[in-house]
Design a protein around this motif. Structure first.
Motif, PDB file in Angstrom:
ATOM      1  N   GLY A   1      -8.645  -4.175  -1.215  1.00 34.60           N
ATOM      2  CA  GLY A   1      -8.611  -4.568  -2.628  1.00 34.60           C
ATOM      3  C   GLY A   1      -9.968  -5.078  -3.084  1.00 34.60           C
ATOM      4  O   GLY A   1     -10.825  -5.410  -2.250  1.00 34.60           O
TER       5      GLY A   1
ATOM      6  N   TYR B   1      -4.446  -6.943  -0.450  1.00 34.21           N
ATOM      7  CA  TYR B   1      -4.510  -7.688  -1.725  1.00 34.21           C
ATOM      8  C   TYR B   1      -4.763  -6.702  -2.858  1.00 34.21           C
ATOM      9  O   TYR B   1      -5.856  -6.672  -3.434  1.00 34.21           O
ATOM     10  N   ILE B   2      -3.774  -5.888  -3.163  1.00 34.38           N
ATOM     11  CA  ILE B   2      -3.998  -4.851  -4.186  1.00 34.38           C
ATOM     12  C   ILE B   2      -3.177  -5.118  -5.446  1.00 34.38           C
ATOM     13  O   ILE B   2      -2.725  -4.198  -6.113  1.00 34.38           O
ATOM     14  N   GLY B   3      -3.023  -6.387  -5.778  1.00 35.71           N
ATOM     15  CA  GLY B   3      -2.347  -6.720  -7.025  1.00 35.71           C
ATOM     16  C   GLY B   3      -0.882  -7.059  -6.814  1.00 35.71           C
ATOM     17  O   GLY B   3      -0.429  -7.222  -5.678  1.00 35.71           O
TER      18      GLY B   3
ATOM     19  N   HIS C   1     -12.553  -1.110  -0.670  1.00 35.25           N
ATOM     20  CA  HIS C   1     -12.255  -1.036  -2.103  1.00 35.25           C
ATOM     21  C   HIS C   1     -12.327   0.417  -2.570  1.00 35.25           C
ATOM     22  O   HIS C   1     -13.213   1.165  -2.161  1.00 35.25           O
ATOM     23  N   ARG C   2     -11.436   0.762  -3.472  1.00 32.92           N
ATOM     24  CA  ARG C   2     -11.329   2.171  -3.854  1.00 32.92           C
ATOM     25  C   ARG C   2     -12.415   2.634  -4.840  1.00 32.92           C
ATOM     26  O   ARG C   2     -12.521   3.821  -5.113  1.00 32.92           O
ATOM     27  N   ARG C   3     -13.192   1.683  -5.359  1.00 35.75           N
ATOM     28  CA  ARG C   3     -14.255   2.050  -6.307  1.00 35.75           C
ATOM     29  C   ARG C   3     -15.602   1.543  -5.797  1.00 35.75           C
ATOM     30  O   ARG C   3     -15.706   0.986  -4.715  1.00 35.75           O
TER      31      ARG C   3
ATOM     32  N   ARG D   1      -3.738 -14.640 -15.589  1.00 33.75           N
ATOM     33  CA  ARG D   1      -2.712 -15.182 -14.681  1.00 33.75           C
ATOM     34  C   ARG D   1      -3.371 -16.147 -13.709  1.00 33.75           C
ATOM     35  O   ARG D   1      -3.881 -15.736 -12.667  1.00 33.75           O
ATOM     36  N   GLN D   2      -3.406 -17.421 -14.071  1.00 34.08           N
ATOM     37  CA  GLN D   2      -3.990 -18.441 -13.219  1.00 34.08           C
ATOM     38  C   GLN D   2      -3.101 -19.674 -13.284  1.00 34.08           C
ATOM     39  O   GLN D   2      -2.220 -19.777 -14.141  1.00 34.08           O
TER      40      GLN D   2
ATOM     41  N   GLY E   1     -10.159  -7.285  -6.138  1.00 32.48           N
ATOM     42  CA  GLY E   1      -9.955  -8.329  -7.152  1.00 32.48           C
ATOM     43  C   GLY E   1     -10.256  -9.719  -6.602  1.00 32.48           C
ATOM     44  O   GLY E   1     -10.746  -9.870  -5.470  1.00 32.48           O
ATOM     45  N   ASP E   2      -9.956 -10.739  -7.400  1.00 32.90           N
ATOM     46  CA  ASP E   2     -10.200 -12.126  -6.983  1.00 32.90           C
ATOM     47  C   ASP E   2      -9.465 -12.473  -5.698  1.00 32.90           C
ATOM     48  O   ASP E   2     -10.007 -13.145  -4.818  1.00 32.90           O
ATOM     49  N   SER E   3      -8.211 -12.033  -5.599  1.00 30.51           N
ATOM     50  CA  SER E   3      -7.423 -12.390  -4.408  1.00 30.51           C
ATOM     51  C   SER E   3      -8.052 -11.795  -3.158  1.00 30.51           C
ATOM     52  O   SER E   3      -8.137 -12.470  -2.120  1.00 30.51           O
TER      53      SER E   3
ATOM     54  N   LEU F   1     -17.458 -15.030  -7.178  1.00 33.73           N
ATOM     55  CA  LEU F   1     -16.907 -14.602  -5.883  1.00 33.73           C
ATOM     56  C   LEU F   1     -17.706 -13.406  -5.336  1.00 33.73           C
ATOM     57  O   LEU F   1     -17.982 -13.322  -4.134  1.00 33.73           O
TER      58      LEU F   1
ATOM     59  N   ARG G   1     -13.689  -5.838  -8.887  1.00 32.15           N
ATOM     60  CA  ARG G   1     -13.044  -6.399 -10.077  1.00 32.15           C
ATOM     61  C   ARG G   1     -13.176  -7.930 -10.089  1.00 32.15           C
ATOM     62  O   ARG G   1     -13.076  -8.566 -11.129  1.00 32.15           O
TER      63      ARG G   1
ATOM     64  N   LEU H   1       0.826  -1.210   0.000  1.00 26.43           N
ATOM     65  CA  LEU H   1       0.000   0.000   0.000  1.00 26.43           C
ATOM     66  C   LEU H   1       0.856   1.255   0.000  1.00 26.43           C
ATOM     67  O   LEU H   1       0.497   2.257  -0.590  1.00 26.43           O
TER      68      LEU H   1
HETATM   69  P1  NAP Z   1      -5.985  -7.598  -9.431  1.00 26.20           P
HETATM   70  O1  NAP Z   1      -6.985  -8.359 -10.229  1.00 26.20           O
HETATM   71  O2  NAP Z   1      -4.987  -6.741 -10.128  1.00 26.20           O
HETATM   72  O3  NAP Z   1      -6.806  -6.706  -8.398  1.00 26.20           O
HETATM   73  C1  NAP Z   1      -6.159  -5.769  -7.585  1.00 26.20           C
HETATM   74  C2  NAP Z   1      -7.220  -5.003  -6.814  1.00 26.20           C
HETATM   75  O4  NAP Z   1      -6.567  -4.064  -5.954  1.00 26.20           O
HETATM   76  C3  NAP Z   1      -8.162  -4.198  -7.718  1.00 26.20           C
HETATM   77  O5  NAP Z   1      -9.473  -4.270  -7.228  1.00 26.20           O
HETATM   78  C4  NAP Z   1      -7.585  -2.790  -7.622  1.00 26.20           C
HETATM   79  O6  NAP Z   1      -8.583  -1.797  -7.723  1.00 26.20           O
HETATM   80  C5  NAP Z   1      -7.018  -2.750  -6.229  1.00 26.20           C
HETATM   81  N1  NAP Z   1      -5.872  -1.850  -6.114  1.00 26.20           N
HETATM   82  C6  NAP Z   1      -4.756  -1.788  -6.887  1.00 26.20           C
HETATM   83  N2  NAP Z   1      -3.900  -0.860  -6.439  1.00 26.20           N
HETATM   84  C7  NAP Z   1      -4.490  -0.304  -5.354  1.00 26.20           C
HETATM   85  C8  NAP Z   1      -4.098   0.704  -4.442  1.00 26.20           C
HETATM   86  N3  NAP Z   1      -2.931   1.338  -4.556  1.00 26.20           N
HETATM   87  N4  NAP Z   1      -4.942   1.013  -3.437  1.00 26.20           N
HETATM   88  C9  NAP Z   1      -6.132   0.370  -3.304  1.00 26.20           C
HETATM   89  N5  NAP Z   1      -6.557  -0.603  -4.129  1.00 26.20           N
HETATM   90  C10 NAP Z   1      -5.741  -0.938  -5.143  1.00 26.20           C
HETATM   91  O7  NAP Z   1      -5.109  -8.569  -8.485  1.00 26.20           O
HETATM   92  P2  NAP Z   1      -5.479  -9.964  -7.797  1.00 26.20           P
HETATM   93  O8  NAP Z   1      -6.804  -9.909  -7.158  1.00 26.20           O
HETATM   94  O9  NAP Z   1      -4.306 -10.302  -6.959  1.00 26.20           O
HETATM   95  O10 NAP Z   1      -5.554 -10.971  -9.017  1.00 26.20           O
HETATM   96  C11 NAP Z   1      -4.408 -11.149  -9.851  1.00 26.20           C
HETATM   97  C12 NAP Z   1      -4.694 -12.230 -10.877  1.00 26.20           C
HETATM   98  O11 NAP Z   1      -4.814 -13.485 -10.224  1.00 26.20           O
HETATM   99  C13 NAP Z   1      -6.003 -11.990 -11.618  1.00 26.20           C
HETATM  100  O12 NAP Z   1      -5.824 -12.385 -12.955  1.00 26.20           O
HETATM  101  C14 NAP Z   1      -6.970 -12.895 -10.916  1.00 26.20           C
HETATM  102  O13 NAP Z   1      -8.024 -13.313 -11.748  1.00 26.20           O
HETATM  103  C15 NAP Z   1      -6.071 -14.059 -10.524  1.00 26.20           C
HETATM  104  N6  NAP Z   1      -6.624 -14.757  -9.357  1.00 26.20           N
HETATM  105  C16 NAP Z   1      -7.605 -15.645  -9.565  1.00 26.20           C
HETATM  106  C17 NAP Z   1      -8.175 -16.305  -8.522  1.00 26.20           C
HETATM  107  C18 NAP Z   1      -9.252 -17.277  -8.827  1.00 26.20           C
HETATM  108  O14 NAP Z   1      -9.471 -17.587  -9.973  1.00 26.20           O
HETATM  109  N7  NAP Z   1      -9.942 -17.799  -7.845  1.00 26.20           N
HETATM  110  C19 NAP Z   1      -7.791 -16.043  -7.209  1.00 26.20           C
HETATM  111  C20 NAP Z   1      -6.797 -15.114  -7.004  1.00 26.20           C
HETATM  112  C21 NAP Z   1      -6.246 -14.463  -8.086  1.00 26.20           C
HETATM  113  P3  NAP Z   1      -9.330  -1.495  -9.129  1.00 26.20           P
HETATM  114  O15 NAP Z   1     -10.320  -2.602  -9.291  1.00 26.20           O
HETATM  115  O16 NAP Z   1      -9.927  -0.168  -8.906  1.00 26.20           O
HETATM  116  O17 NAP Z   1      -8.256  -1.482 -10.172  1.00 26.20           O
END
Ligand code: NAP
Length: 310
Positions: free
Chosen positions: A154, A239-241, A177-179, A286-287, A156-158, A188, A183, A121
């Motif tokens: 965050g 969990y912000i990516g 979540h910031r929005r 990315r899975q 996203g999925d994670s 989920l 995502r 963060l």
């Molecule tokens: P992600 O999809 O990139 O999501 C990151 C989240 O964090 C987004 O909601 C983003 O907001 C938010 N974010 C980013 N920077 C931020 C900040 N500085 N401050 C606050 N919020 C911030 O990452 P992920 O969830 O780790 O997933 C990564 C990949 O792994 C994806 O392709 C996902 O599908 C995959 N994955 C899949 C599974 C599953 O299939 N079950 C499980 C885990 C991960 P915004 O939405 O506004 O951009």
């Protein structure tokens, strides 16, 4: 036996799903293969609670179980595993020289599968309180929060998968979540909606993690109203990516603006003999399932590269 202990045909950097699959393919083709990882083999997938979208396991499988199986299979042939961090990669007449603080290795081809690491963060209190209430892994640290209140940052999925896991242990889970829109995939999102002790704090960001020796609260700012509030929690799961682990490749292979390795369809990088697979490369998905496919393609490409030199 592999003979010369400091040289290999192929070094695979990273032992997640991509690296372990590449190791299985390369060693079955009779190559002298070394897999190097700074952590235990298994990668990030090993700390995923339940993987429901990897074919062959209709009821889902835990990340730990799936990666144990991949590990067993990868090292059934002659691939070797070493535990150290590759921090430098350079081209040498024999191919590549990989080095780190504790070891070094020369090889003819490299498959870079080093994955990604959690994005931080970057707010006050985060670094100081990491391991003292701030965590990046719900399955690793979640059990410490049984009967307590936690926040997940965050959308996203994670984040949502982590929040759902935590909801079975904690009394209350806030997802910040910031929005106004998640995502994460619909399935989920639906589960999150149906979870009684999970609440989403929309349009908000963390401005500070508060606490002396342990996390006590997080300071939030609503981006729509400008309103600030203090949310009392015992734990914060971020969990912000992700950020790709590609620093040693800077100046060696082409990276995109996000630092991900650019490859062609056979997973060659811009540097001949250097291939990339899995989360670390520029890719639309990315899975585990895509990483495994990448590992197989990269292994075949590395094999063609070596054969073309012989
Ligand atoms: P992600 O999809 O990139 O999501 C990151 C989240 O964090 C987004 O909601 C983003 O907001 C938010 N974010 C980013 N920077 C931020 C900040 N500085 N401050 C606050 N919020 C911030 O990452 P992920 O969830 O780790 O997933 C990564 C990949 O792994 C994806 O392709 C996902 O599908 C995959 N994955 C899949 C599974 C599953 O299939 N079950 C499980 C885990 C991960 P915004 O939405 O506004 O951009």
């Amino acid at each position: 036996m592999l003979g010369d202990n400091t040289r290999r045909d192929i070094v695979i950097v990273g032992a997640g799903p991509a690296g372990l699959t590449a190791a299985m393919y390369c060693s079955r083709m009779g190559r002298r293969v070394l897999v190097v990882d700074k952590a235990a083999a298994g990668g990030k997938a090993a700390s995923t609670d339940l993987i429901e979208n990897y074919p062959g396991f209709p009821q889902g499988i835990t990340g730990a179980d799936l990666m144990q199986r991949m590990r067993d299979q990868a090292f059934r042939w002659d691939a070797e595993f070493q535990n150290w961090e590759v921090t430098n990669v350079r081209q040498v007449p024999e191919g590549f020289r990989l080095s780190g603080k504790t070891s070094a290795m020369t090889c003819r081809a490299v498959i870079w599968c080093a994955g990604t690491r959690e994005r931080r963060l970057g707010v006050r209190g985060e670094e100081r309180l990491t391991g003292r209430g701030v965590s990046y892994c719900a399955t690793c640290d979640g059990p410490l929060y049984r009967g307590r209140r936690v926040a997940v940052i965050g959308g996203g999925d994670s984040a949502i998968a982590g929040a759902l896991f935590l909801s079975r242990l904690a009394t209350k889970v806030w997802v910040v979540h910031r929005r106004q829109q998640l995502r994460a995939t619909k399935v989920l999102q639906e589960r999150a909606r149906q979870c009684d002790n999970l609440e989403i704090v929309w349009n908000s960001v963390v401005t500070e993690i508060v606490g002396e020796d342990r996390v006590r609260a997080i300071a939030l700012k609503n981006l729509e109203t400008g309103h600030s509030q203090l949310l009392e929690v015992d734990g914060v799961f971020v969990y912000i990516g992700s950020v790709p682990n590609t620093e040693p490749l800077r100046g060696v292979a082409r990276l995109d603006e996000g630092g991900y390795v650019v490859t062609n369809e056979t997973l060659e990088t811009s540097c001949p003999g250097l291939f990339a697979a899995g989360d670390v490369r520029r890719t639309p998905l990315r899975q585990v399932v895509t990483a495994v496919g990448d590992g197989a393609i990269a292994a075949m490409s590395a094999e063609h590269f070596l054969a073309s030199q012989e």
